[in-house]
Each structure stands twice: as C-alpha cells, then as structure tokens.
Design a protein around this motif. Structure first.
Motif, PDB file in Angstrom:
ATOM      1  N   UNK A  21       0.829  -1.197   0.000  1.00  0.00           N
ATOM      2  CA  UNK A  21       0.000   0.000   0.000  1.00  0.00           C
ATOM      3  C   UNK A  21       0.872   1.259   0.000  1.00  0.00           C
ATOM      4  N   UNK A  22       1.917   1.236   0.788  1.00  0.00           N
ATOM      5  CA  UNK A  22       2.843   2.373   0.850  1.00  0.00           C
ATOM      6  C   UNK A  22       3.463   2.657  -0.510  1.00  0.00           C
ATOM      7  N   UNK A  23       3.882   1.612  -1.207  1.00  0.00           N
ATOM      8  CA  UNK A  23       4.485   1.779  -2.536  1.00  0.00           C
ATOM      9  C   UNK A  23       3.461   2.322  -3.538  1.00  0.00           C
ATOM     10  N   UNK A  24       2.225   1.837  -3.452  1.00  0.00           N
ATOM     11  CA  UNK A  24       1.172   2.303  -4.362  1.00  0.00           C
ATOM     12  C   UNK A  24       0.876   3.780  -4.125  1.00  0.00           C
ATOM     13  N   UNK A  25       0.824   4.178  -2.866  1.00  0.00           N
ATOM     14  CA  UNK A  25       0.578   5.586  -2.549  1.00  0.00           C
ATOM     15  C   UNK A  25       1.729   6.444  -3.053  1.00  0.00           C
ATOM     16  N   UNK A  26       2.951   6.007  -2.800  1.00  0.00           N
ATOM     17  CA  UNK A  26       4.129   6.752  -3.239  1.00  0.00           C
ATOM     18  C   UNK A  26       4.153   6.913  -4.761  1.00  0.00           C
ATOM     19  N   UNK A  27       3.786   5.869  -5.475  1.00  0.00           N
ATOM     20  CA  UNK A  27       3.770   5.924  -6.942  1.00  0.00           C
ATOM     21  C   UNK A  27       2.750   6.955  -7.424  1.00  0.00           C
ATOM     22  N   UNK A  28       1.584   6.967  -6.801  1.00  0.00           N
ATOM     23  CA  UNK A  28       0.538   7.931  -7.182  1.00  0.00           C
ATOM     24  C   UNK A  28       0.983   9.356  -6.861  1.00  0.00           C
ATOM     25  N   UNK A  29       1.578   9.548  -5.694  1.00  0.00           N
ATOM     26  CA  UNK A  29       2.005  10.881  -5.273  1.00  0.00           C
ATOM     27  C   UNK A  29       3.085  11.416  -6.202  1.00  0.00           C
ATOM     28  N   UNK A  30       3.996  10.580  -6.611  1.00  0.00           N
ATOM     29  CA  UNK A  30       5.087  11.004  -7.508  1.00  0.00           C
ATOM     30  C   UNK A  30       4.564  11.474  -8.865  1.00  0.00           C
ATOM     31  N   UNK A  31       3.417  10.974  -9.287  1.00  0.00           N
ATOM     32  CA  UNK A  31       2.868  11.358 -10.591  1.00  0.00           C
ATOM     33  C   UNK A  31       2.114  12.691 -10.534  1.00  0.00           C
ATOM     34  N   UNK A  32       1.953  13.263  -9.343  1.00  0.00           N
ATOM     35  CA  UNK A  32       1.237  14.528  -9.197  1.00  0.00           C
ATOM     36  C   UNK A  32       2.183  15.715  -9.244  1.00  0.00           C
ATOM     37  N   UNK A  33       1.608  16.882  -9.467  1.00  0.00           N
ATOM     38  CA  UNK A  33       2.387  18.123  -9.458  1.00  0.00           C
ATOM     39  C   UNK A  33       2.797  18.460  -8.024  1.00  0.00           C
ATOM     40  N   UNK A  34       3.826  19.299  -7.859  1.00  0.00           N
ATOM     41  CA  UNK A  34       4.291  19.648  -6.512  1.00  0.00           C
ATOM     42  C   UNK A  34       3.204  20.279  -5.624  1.00  0.00           C
ATOM     43  N   UNK A  35       2.321  21.091  -6.210  1.00  0.00           N
ATOM     44  CA  UNK A  35       1.270  21.693  -5.379  1.00  0.00           C
ATOM     45  C   UNK A  35       0.269  20.642  -4.902  1.00  0.00           C
ATOM     46  N   UNK A  36      -0.027  19.647  -5.723  1.00  0.00           N
ATOM     47  CA  UNK A  36      -0.910  18.544  -5.297  1.00  0.00           C
ATOM     48  C   UNK A  36      -0.211  17.656  -4.274  1.00  0.00           C
ATOM     49  N   UNK A  37       1.082  17.463  -4.412  1.00  0.00           N
ATOM     50  CA  UNK A  37       1.835  16.707  -3.408  1.00  0.00           C
ATOM     51  C   UNK A  37       1.775  17.418  -2.056  1.00  0.00           C
ATOM     52  N   UNK A  38       1.860  18.756  -2.079  1.00  0.00           N
ATOM     53  CA  UNK A  38       1.756  19.527  -0.834  1.00  0.00           C
ATOM     54  C   UNK A  38       0.376  19.350  -0.206  1.00  0.00           C
TER      55      UNK A  38
END
Length: 76
Positions: A3-20
């Motif tokens: 689950x952690x890896x799946x979340x990290x993969x999704x977060x990496x595909x987002x823009x920096x403002x969405x990551x924030x």
C-alpha cells in the motif's frame, strides 16, 4: 506492491502543489487521530463512587436549607 508503494507511486505522478495538498491532508489526519481518541478510563462507576465518596469537605458542596416558598396565586 504494498500500500505504501502504491501511494508513493501515485504521489510522484502529481504536481508539486498537489503533493503539498496530500502532505497537508496526511498531517490533518494524524492530528485528528491524536485528538479524536482520548484514553478511556478503566474505572467502573460503582468503584469511582465508593473511592471518592466524602473526599470533598468544602461547604460549597453541602446543600444548604432552602426554607419554604410563599404560595402563589393561580392563573385564571
């Protein structure tokens, strides 16, 4: 994939403002979980009453005599 890896993969595909936004939301969830789950007391009501009965010797908690109230007229 965990689950952690799946979340990290999704977060990496987002823009920096969405990551924030995700980081802010994660911090919100952590804060919410800390305040929403206060520790419960393990004292039973009968035990607590017996344990604390008579522990307050303040005159504030002693019921004072109230006297009598005058009779009132009946409303018609």
């Amino acid at each position: 994939m965990t689950l952690e890896q799946a979340i990290l993969e999704k977060v990496r595909s987002l823009s920096p403002d969405k990551q924030q936004e995700i980081l802010d939301f994660a911090e919100f969830l952590l804060q919410k979980s800390r305040t929403a789950s206060p520790q419960k007391l393990s004292i039973q009501p009968k035990q607590s009453l017996a344990e604390f009965y008579g522990c307050i010797q303040d005159e504030t908690f002693i019921r004072q005599p109230q006297g009598t109230q005058p009779d009132r007229e009946l409303l018609a």
